[in-house]
Design a protein around this motif. Structure first.
Motif, PDB file in Angstrom:
ATOM      1  N   GLN A   1       0.933  -1.114   0.392  1.00  0.00           N
ATOM      2  CA  GLN A   1       0.112   0.188  -0.273  1.00  0.00           C
ATOM      3  C   GLN A   1       0.923   1.047  -0.255  1.00  0.00           C
ATOM      4  OE1 GLN A   1      -2.933   0.523   3.506  1.00  0.00           O
ATOM      5  NE2 GLN A   1      -3.322   2.888   2.139  1.00  0.00           N
ATOM      6  N   VAL A   2       2.430   1.116   0.910  1.00  0.00           N
ATOM      7  CA  VAL A   2       2.978   2.632   0.951  1.00  0.00           C
ATOM      8  C   VAL A   2       3.878   3.012  -0.676  1.00  0.00           C
ATOM      9  CG1 VAL A   2       4.198   1.624   2.301  1.00  0.00           C
ATOM     10  CG2 VAL A   2       3.641   3.957   2.388  1.00  0.00           C
ATOM     11  N   THR A   3       3.564   1.883  -1.291  1.00  0.00           N
ATOM     12  CA  THR A   3       4.721   1.506  -2.115  1.00  0.00           C
ATOM     13  C   THR A   3       3.506   1.386  -3.394  1.00  0.00           C
ATOM     14  OG1 THR A   3       6.044  -0.267  -1.086  1.00  0.00           O
ATOM     15  CG2 THR A   3       6.068   0.735  -3.903  1.00  0.00           C
ATOM     16  N   GLY A   4       3.139   1.955  -3.261  1.00  0.00           N
ATOM     17  CA  GLY A   4       2.113   1.650  -4.652  1.00  0.00           C
ATOM     18  C   GLY A   4       1.650   3.664  -4.072  1.00  0.00           C
ATOM     19  N   ASP A   5       0.780   4.142  -3.326  1.00  0.00           N
ATOM     20  CA  ASP A   5       0.164   5.773  -2.402  1.00  0.00           C
ATOM     21  C   ASP A   5       1.851   6.254  -3.197  1.00  0.00           C
ATOM     22  OD1 ASP A   5      -1.857   4.307  -1.682  1.00  0.00           O
ATOM     23  OD2 ASP A   5      -1.440   5.033   0.438  1.00  0.00           O
ATOM     24  N   VAL A   6       2.573   5.829  -2.556  1.00  0.00           N
ATOM     25  CA  VAL A   6       3.866   6.902  -2.447  1.00  0.00           C
ATOM     26  C   VAL A   6       3.852   6.929  -3.800  1.00  0.00           C
ATOM     27  CG1 VAL A   6       6.527   6.987  -2.478  1.00  0.00           C
ATOM     28  CG2 VAL A   6       4.912   7.042  -0.742  1.00  0.00           C
ATOM     29  N   SER A   7       4.225   6.433  -4.749  1.00  0.00           N
ATOM     30  CA  SER A   7       4.610   5.777  -6.408  1.00  0.00           C
ATOM     31  C   SER A   7       3.225   6.846  -6.982  1.00  0.00           C
ATOM     32  CB  SER A   7       4.580   4.607  -6.822  1.00  0.00           C
ATOM     33  OG  SER A   7       5.563   3.617  -6.115  1.00  0.00           O
ATOM     34  N   ASP A   8       3.006   6.191  -7.230  1.00  0.00           N
ATOM     35  CA  ASP A   8       0.702   7.194  -8.087  1.00  0.00           C
ATOM     36  C   ASP A   8       1.590   8.382  -7.108  1.00  0.00           C
ATOM     37  OD1 ASP A   8       0.414   4.780  -8.679  1.00  0.00           O
ATOM     38  OD2 ASP A   8      -1.605   4.703  -7.024  1.00  0.00           O
ATOM     39  N   THR A   9       1.832   9.277  -6.422  1.00  0.00           N
ATOM     40  CA  THR A   9       2.174  10.823  -5.655  1.00  0.00           C
ATOM     41  C   THR A   9       3.056  11.126  -6.350  1.00  0.00           C
ATOM     42  OG1 THR A   9       0.558   9.903  -3.404  1.00  0.00           O
ATOM     43  CG2 THR A   9       2.609  12.316  -3.673  1.00  0.00           C
ATOM     44  N   LEU A  10       3.892  10.449  -6.153  1.00  0.00           N
ATOM     45  CA  LEU A  10       5.235  10.917  -6.982  1.00  0.00           C
ATOM     46  C   LEU A  10       5.479  11.456  -8.683  1.00  0.00           C
ATOM     47  CD1 LEU A  10       7.946   9.411  -5.114  1.00  0.00           C
ATOM     48  CD2 LEU A  10       7.974  11.651  -4.960  1.00  0.00           C
ATOM     49  N   GLY A  11       4.022  10.481  -9.530  1.00  0.00           N
ATOM     50  CA  GLY A  11       3.323  10.399 -10.589  1.00  0.00           C
ATOM     51  C   GLY A  11       3.229  11.478 -11.190  1.00  0.00           C
ATOM     52  N   LYS A  12       2.735  11.942 -10.227  1.00  0.00           N
ATOM     53  CA  LYS A  12       1.741  13.061 -10.317  1.00  0.00           C
ATOM     54  C   LYS A  12       1.712  14.036  -9.379  1.00  0.00           C
ATOM     55  CE  LYS A  12      -2.886  10.363  -9.370  1.00  0.00           C
ATOM     56  NZ  LYS A  12      -4.295  10.519  -7.610  1.00  0.00           N
ATOM     57  N   VAL A  13       2.400  14.952  -8.490  1.00  0.00           N
ATOM     58  CA  VAL A  13       2.562  15.128  -8.323  1.00  0.00           C
ATOM     59  C   VAL A  13       4.450  16.215  -9.123  1.00  0.00           C
ATOM     60  CG1 VAL A  13       2.116  15.338  -6.422  1.00  0.00           C
ATOM     61  CG2 VAL A  13       4.599  15.102  -6.324  1.00  0.00           C
ATOM     62  N   LEU A  14       5.439  15.436 -10.026  1.00  0.00           N
ATOM     63  CA  LEU A  14       6.429  15.547 -10.206  1.00  0.00           C
ATOM     64  C   LEU A  14       5.931  15.155 -12.005  1.00  0.00           C
ATOM     65  CD1 LEU A  14       8.862  13.151  -8.219  1.00  0.00           C
ATOM     66  CD2 LEU A  14       8.155  15.833  -8.853  1.00  0.00           C
ATOM     67  N   SER A  15       5.056  15.600 -12.558  1.00  0.00           N
ATOM     68  CA  SER A  15       4.139  15.467 -14.277  1.00  0.00           C
ATOM     69  C   SER A  15       3.897  16.826 -13.859  1.00  0.00           C
ATOM     70  CB  SER A  15       3.812  14.202 -14.243  1.00  0.00           C
ATOM     71  OG  SER A  15       4.763  12.570 -13.941  1.00  0.00           O
ATOM     72  N   TYR A  16       4.104  17.620 -15.828  1.00  0.00           N
ATOM     73  CA  TYR A  16       2.298  18.489 -15.857  1.00  0.00           C
ATOM     74  C   TYR A  16       3.293  19.241 -16.660  1.00  0.00           C
ATOM     75  CZ  TYR A  16       7.805  20.770 -14.944  1.00  0.00           C
ATOM     76  OH  TYR A  16       9.041  21.082 -14.922  1.00  0.00           O
ATOM     77  N   THR A  17       2.205  19.866 -17.124  1.00  0.00           N
ATOM     78  CA  THR A  17       2.578  20.161 -18.806  1.00  0.00           C
ATOM     79  C   THR A  17       2.427  21.714 -18.718  1.00  0.00           C
ATOM     80  OG1 THR A  17      -0.303  20.017 -19.008  1.00  0.00           O
ATOM     81  CG2 THR A  17       0.886  17.775 -20.052  1.00  0.00           C
ATOM     82  N   PRO A  18       3.018  22.263 -19.875  1.00  0.00           N
ATOM     83  CA  PRO A  18       2.645  24.035 -19.583  1.00  0.00           C
ATOM     84  C   PRO A  18       0.561  23.911 -20.071  1.00  0.00           C
ATOM     85  CG  PRO A  18       3.705  23.075 -21.614  1.00  0.00           C
ATOM     86  CD  PRO A  18       2.937  21.809 -21.028  1.00  0.00           C
ATOM     87  N   GLN A  19       0.331  23.610 -19.573  1.00  0.00           N
ATOM     88  CA  GLN A  19      -1.517  24.314 -20.178  1.00  0.00           C
ATOM     89  C   GLN A  19      -1.564  23.731 -18.845  1.00  0.00           C
ATOM     90  OE1 GLN A  19      -0.232  21.655 -22.708  1.00  0.00           O
ATOM     91  NE2 GLN A  19      -0.153  23.294 -24.080  1.00  0.00           N
ATOM     92  N   ALA A  20      -1.921  22.733 -17.519  1.00  0.00           N
ATOM     93  CA  ALA A  20      -1.719  21.910 -16.582  1.00  0.00           C
ATOM     94  C   ALA A  20      -0.745  21.928 -15.775  1.00  0.00           C
ATOM     95  CB  ALA A  20      -2.676  20.765 -17.236  1.00  0.00           C
ATOM     96  N   THR A  21      -0.709  23.203 -15.841  1.00  0.00           N
ATOM     97  CA  THR A  21       0.674  23.223 -13.801  1.00  0.00           C
ATOM     98  C   THR A  21       0.000  23.350 -12.373  1.00  0.00           C
ATOM     99  OG1 THR A  21       0.629  25.723 -14.457  1.00  0.00           O
ATOM    100  CG2 THR A  21       2.374  24.077 -15.453  1.00  0.00           C
ATOM    101  N   GLY A  22      -1.462  23.588 -13.015  1.00  0.00           N
ATOM    102  CA  GLY A  22      -2.821  23.942 -11.902  1.00  0.00           C
ATOM    103  C   GLY A  22      -2.974  22.462 -11.675  1.00  0.00           C
ATOM    104  N   VAL A  23      -3.178  21.698 -12.138  1.00  0.00           N
ATOM    105  CA  VAL A  23      -3.636  20.409 -11.658  1.00  0.00           C
ATOM    106  C   VAL A  23      -2.574  19.705 -10.579  1.00  0.00           C
ATOM    107  CG1 VAL A  23      -4.055  18.252 -12.286  1.00  0.00           C
ATOM    108  CG2 VAL A  23      -5.599  20.359 -13.799  1.00  0.00           C
TER     109      VAL A  23
END
Length: 189
Positions: free
Chosen positions: A72-94
């Motif tokens: 669970q912790v591995t999955g949650d942390v991996s998902d979080t890092l993927g979300k907070v360390l990925s962005y596009t120029p149009q969706a930095t707010g997301v």
């Protein structure tokens, strides 16, 4: 003529007096008591040592014994890092919104300071960053706190240029809040 056993040449049975039996018997009794005492002390020492081993930080580490919590912790942390360390120029707010929901403590402060600058540059440079966790391992897990070592690949793409991939390694601390693991600290290694 009365004769005694000694007169006939037959030896009388050897009768020991209580004083003659005493020293040998008391030595055996003392030796037996010492053996019992040594066994009791040795057993007590082993119980004490077993208690120490059970109460060490290593024994409290559930990273190798609680596979469900580790997953669970591995999955949650991996998902979080993927979300907070990925962005596009149009969706930095997301990305910023995900960080507000999934980061806490020191990690939230670090992220806010860093992403304020990155968000502006992403729009100006038309930069897209995609982060993928390649491998994550839990190094320490208690009931409500975990430490992980995370390896990830980050693909950066500027408009009109070829993409570049960079590997990164992070030490991550997470805490369990309402059934979900939130990242509380991130350190580059």
């Amino acid at each position: 003529m009365s004769s005694t056993v000694e007169d006939i040449g037959v030896e009388a049975p050897d009768e020991q007096t209580p004083q003659a039996r005493g020293p040998g018997r008391s030595r055996a009794l003392i030796a037996g008591c010492l053996a019992v005492l040594l066994l009791v002390l040795g057993g007590a020492g082993m119980l004490f040592r077993a208690h120490q081993l059970r109460n060490t930080p290593a024994a409290a580490n559930r990273a190798l014994t609680d596979t469900e919590a580790t997953s669970q912790v591995t999955g949650d942390v991996s998902d979080t890092l993927g979300k907070v360390l990925s962005y596009t120029p149009q969706a930095t707010g997301v990305t910023a919104q995900s960080a507000r929901e999934l980061l806490a403590g020191k990690a939230a402060k670090q992220y806010t300071a860093l992403f304020g600058q990155v968000g502006k540059r992403a729009k100006e440079q038309k930069l897209t960053l995609t982060t993928q966790v390649v491998r994550a391992g839990v190094t320490r897990l208690t009931g409500s706190e975990a430490q992980l070592l995370v390896f990830l690949d980050q693909t950066a793409q500027r408009k009109g240029r070829p993409a570049g991939v960079v590997a990164a390694q992070l030490s991550v601390t997470a805490e369990l809040h309402d059934g979900n693991w939130l990242i509380t600290d991130i350190k580059a290694r």
